[in-house]
Design an enzyme around this catalytic site. Sequence first.
Site, short mmCIF file in Angstrom:
data_model
loop_
_atom_site.label_atom_id
_atom_site.label_comp_id
_atom_site.label_asym_id
_atom_site.label_seq_id
_atom_site.Cartn_x
_atom_site.Cartn_y
_atom_site.Cartn_z
N GLY A 75 9.65 13.04 29.46
CA GLY A 75 9.87 11.77 30.15
C GLY A 75 10.85 11.84 31.30
N SER A 76 11.88 11.01 31.23
CA SER A 76 12.79 10.85 32.36
C SER A 76 13.72 12.03 32.57
CB SER A 76 13.61 9.57 32.19
OG SER A 76 12.81 8.44 32.48
N THR A 77 13.71 13.01 31.68
CA THR A 77 14.45 14.23 31.97
C THR A 77 13.94 14.88 33.25
OG1 THR A 77 14.86 14.57 29.61
CG2 THR A 77 15.16 16.47 31.02
N THR A 78 12.72 14.59 33.62
CA THR A 78 12.17 15.16 34.85
C THR A 78 12.85 14.59 36.10
OG1 THR A 78 10.39 13.52 34.77
CG2 THR A 78 9.92 15.70 33.91
N LYS A 79 13.60 13.50 35.94
CA LYS A 79 14.38 13.02 37.09
C LYS A 79 15.37 14.08 37.55
CE LYS A 79 14.12 8.00 36.40
NZ LYS A 79 13.09 7.94 35.35
#
Length: 250
Positions: A75-79
């Site tokens: 998920g938002s770890t890809t930010k």
Amino acid sequence: MRFIFAVLLLVPALAAAAPPKGFDARVRTVLQQQGVPGAMVAIVEDGKVTLARGYGIRGLDHPEPVGADTLFQIGSTTKAMTSAALAILVDEGKIRWDDAVIDHLPGFRMYDAWVTREITVRDLLVHRSGLGRGQGDLLFVPTTNISRADTVHRLRFLKPPTSFRSAFAYDNILYIVAGQLIEAITAQTWEAFINDRLLDPAGMTGAVTSDAERFAVADRAYPHGRFGEIRGIGEQIAMDEKAVALGANV
């Protein structure tokens, strides 16, 4: 945009090579308390993996055990990955943090014309654009067939609740803009750039950047959620991973 890989837990260098006493029991207790079917944990010490172990099962309706190589959506770890990709381009002199976004994406527009002119690459990453928390998420969650380019185009219709740079509000949609920016500068897709410049150099050969690649891997975790009168509360049930994937644009 998202890619999939096993979760890493970083610990201080003072840790012993072996996991702390009772570590397995602690992990299993947390999973039970939180209602999580399974997890994969890695401990990295001084650049070396001292533990890589799976716990529980891959999904509510998938009783196969989680292993050290089971894929999980992050998920938002890809930010952080998208930010690192932009930092590479900054280091290479292809872009600057304070460049106006519109200088690299001429078709980009925010609701306010002044903000359109002033918003920078840095602003895309720090959640201070004036957009409300999660504003625009319904363009791609829970399901969508809208392209990322079309999602960026529709930003111009989202009226911000606060003024530019005046408040923090966590958002996802500007990271889609950041991904499109990477594509405009490199002529590579976000997925290809992340693979070539981040995952491959890091030796993350088991990581993937697309749902098609993920579905081809048998050893993967499956989604679940709580669906009572209010989403997030109630009995936990298995979800259709392919339906969920349609919304996996960030």
